[in-house]
Design a protein around this motif. Structure first.
Motif, PDB file in Angstrom:
ATOM      1  N   GLU A 207      30.550  48.680  38.504  1.00  0.00           N
ATOM      2  CA  GLU A 207      30.515  47.295  38.963  1.00  0.00           C
ATOM      3  C   GLU A 207      30.518  46.310  37.794  1.00  0.00           C
ATOM      4  O   GLU A 207      31.108  45.233  37.879  1.00  0.00           O
ATOM      5  CB  GLU A 207      29.280  47.066  39.843  1.00  0.00           C
ATOM      6  N   ALA A 208      29.866  46.680  36.701  1.00  0.00           N
ATOM      7  CA  ALA A 208      29.897  45.817  35.518  1.00  0.00           C
ATOM      8  C   ALA A 208      31.301  45.740  34.934  1.00  0.00           C
ATOM      9  O   ALA A 208      31.757  44.668  34.509  1.00  0.00           O
ATOM     10  CB  ALA A 208      28.916  46.338  34.474  1.00  0.00           C
ATOM     11  N   ALA A 211      33.434  43.377  37.020  1.00  0.00           N
ATOM     12  CA  ALA A 211      33.106  41.947  36.958  1.00  0.00           C
ATOM     13  C   ALA A 211      33.242  41.359  35.559  1.00  0.00           C
ATOM     14  O   ALA A 211      33.307  40.139  35.411  1.00  0.00           O
ATOM     15  CB  ALA A 211      31.675  41.719  37.450  1.00  0.00           C
ATOM     16  N   THR A 264      28.839  35.381  39.280  1.00  0.00           N
ATOM     17  CA  THR A 264      29.237  36.745  38.925  1.00  0.00           C
ATOM     18  C   THR A 264      28.073  37.715  39.051  1.00  0.00           C
ATOM     19  O   THR A 264      28.225  38.819  39.592  1.00  0.00           O
ATOM     20  CB  THR A 264      29.787  36.767  37.487  1.00  0.00           C
ATOM     21  N   VAL A 268      27.817  40.999  41.532  1.00  0.00           N
ATOM     22  CA  VAL A 268      27.531  42.348  41.035  1.00  0.00           C
ATOM     23  C   VAL A 268      26.275  42.907  41.690  1.00  0.00           C
ATOM     24  O   VAL A 268      26.235  44.081  42.096  1.00  0.00           O
ATOM     25  CB  VAL A 268      27.389  42.322  39.499  1.00  0.00           C
TER      26      VAL A 268
END
Length: 305
Positions: A207-208, A211, A264, A268
């Motif tokens: 997920e990091a 994003a 953001t 996330v």
């Protein structure tokens, strides 16, 4: 009548100066009343009328004081001493103004910040709206670390804060958008020791990576290195693992645009929690769970005879 006019024109005697002073004061009052109305007769805004009338009154008083000083000449023959004392008094009384003006010059020449930059100065965070010779106008944004801020993120509060330009000499200035226009953001989640922390780490990393604005930050850093002799910064998303007495702490580090940091991180966090729930992963907490089992019936606990 002729005697009165002669007295007014006689500035050599005390009586003549007193009569002339009275006439000047009366004329100043008349000019202030009539002139204040005339200069605001075509101004529609109430606030503008008020400030314009006040400015005209101050100018009238200043002109009256100068005329009285010329009439009475209290410091005749000592003009150098007078100007020296006046300069020293003004320097002492206007030290804040002088410092603010010097700060304005430092801001413009040193490029400390510009209009539109997101800065933090004197514990005020926000975007610069205007830079005047004395003050900087900042559109305030919230903070999760400031207990006085009711906005728990880097978003506008709606307030405009005026900060003296002198503060650039006495307080550090944090500029988030002058060079990089990106920030390193972190999402930290605790995972129980009995949970699958390797799976949780993989979810956080994926997920990091989705994003993170890695490519944009890489270009900004390369441009910065052409101007400043700094080491190359790591912009690739990473997950750091730390063991604590209570849980395993996972910290996802990624790069986001300055003005989209909160959105953001929110996106996330939502995705990570959703995927945790899909895989049955739990987030650890400092609370304790106590399970109470019902007591067995009396007859089941008796031994057979």
């Amino acid at each position: 009548m002729d005697q009165m006019l002669e007295l007014l024109w006689d500035t050599g005697s005390v009586a003549g100066r007193a009569a002339t002073s009275g006439a000047l004061i009366g004329l100043a009052v008349l000019v202030a009343i009539l002139g204040g109305r005339l200069v605001t007769i075509r101004v529609g805004d109430t606030n503008n009328r008020y400030y314009l009338r006040k400015a005209f009154h101050y100018l009238t008083v200043l002109a009256l004081l100068i005329a009285l000083a010329l009439l009475w000449r209290p410091f005749a023959g000592r003009i150098g001493v007078v100007f020296g004392l006046l300069a020293a008094g003004l320097a002492l009384a206007l030290q804040e103004v002088i410092g603010a003006f010097a700060g304005w010059i430092s801001i413009l020449t040193g490029r400390t910040f510009r209009v539109g930059d997101r800065i933090q100065i004197c514990e005020v965070r926000g975007d610069v709206l205007d830079i005047t010779p004395l003050r900087t106008q900042i559109l305030e944004s919230g903070s999760s670390s400031d207990p006085q801020s009711w906005i728990r993120g880097r978003q506008y509060t709606g307030r405009v804060v005026s900060v003296s330009n002198r503060s650039v000499f006495t307080s550090p200035v944090y500029n988030s958008s002058s060079v990089l226009d990106h920030l390193w953001e972190e999402l930290t989640l605790p995972v129980p020791y009995h949970g699958d922390w390797q799976l949780a780490e993989r979810i956080l990393r994926e997920e990091a990576e989705a994003a993170s604005s890695t490519a944009e930050a890489e270009r900004a850093i390369n441009e910065m290195r052409h101007r400043y002799p700094v080491a190359k910064a790591e912009v690739d998303p990473r997950v750091f693992v730390r063991a604590t007495p209570n849980w395993i702490e996972l910290s996802a580090r990624f790069v986001v645009p300055v003005r989209a940091a909160r959105q953001t991180k929110d996106r996330v966090t939502r995705r990570v929690l959703e995927r945790f729930a899909e895989h049955g992963l739990r987030v650890a907490s400092a609370t304790q769970e106590i399970t109470v089992h019902p007591a067995e019936p009396e007859q089941t606990r008796r031994e057979p005879g």
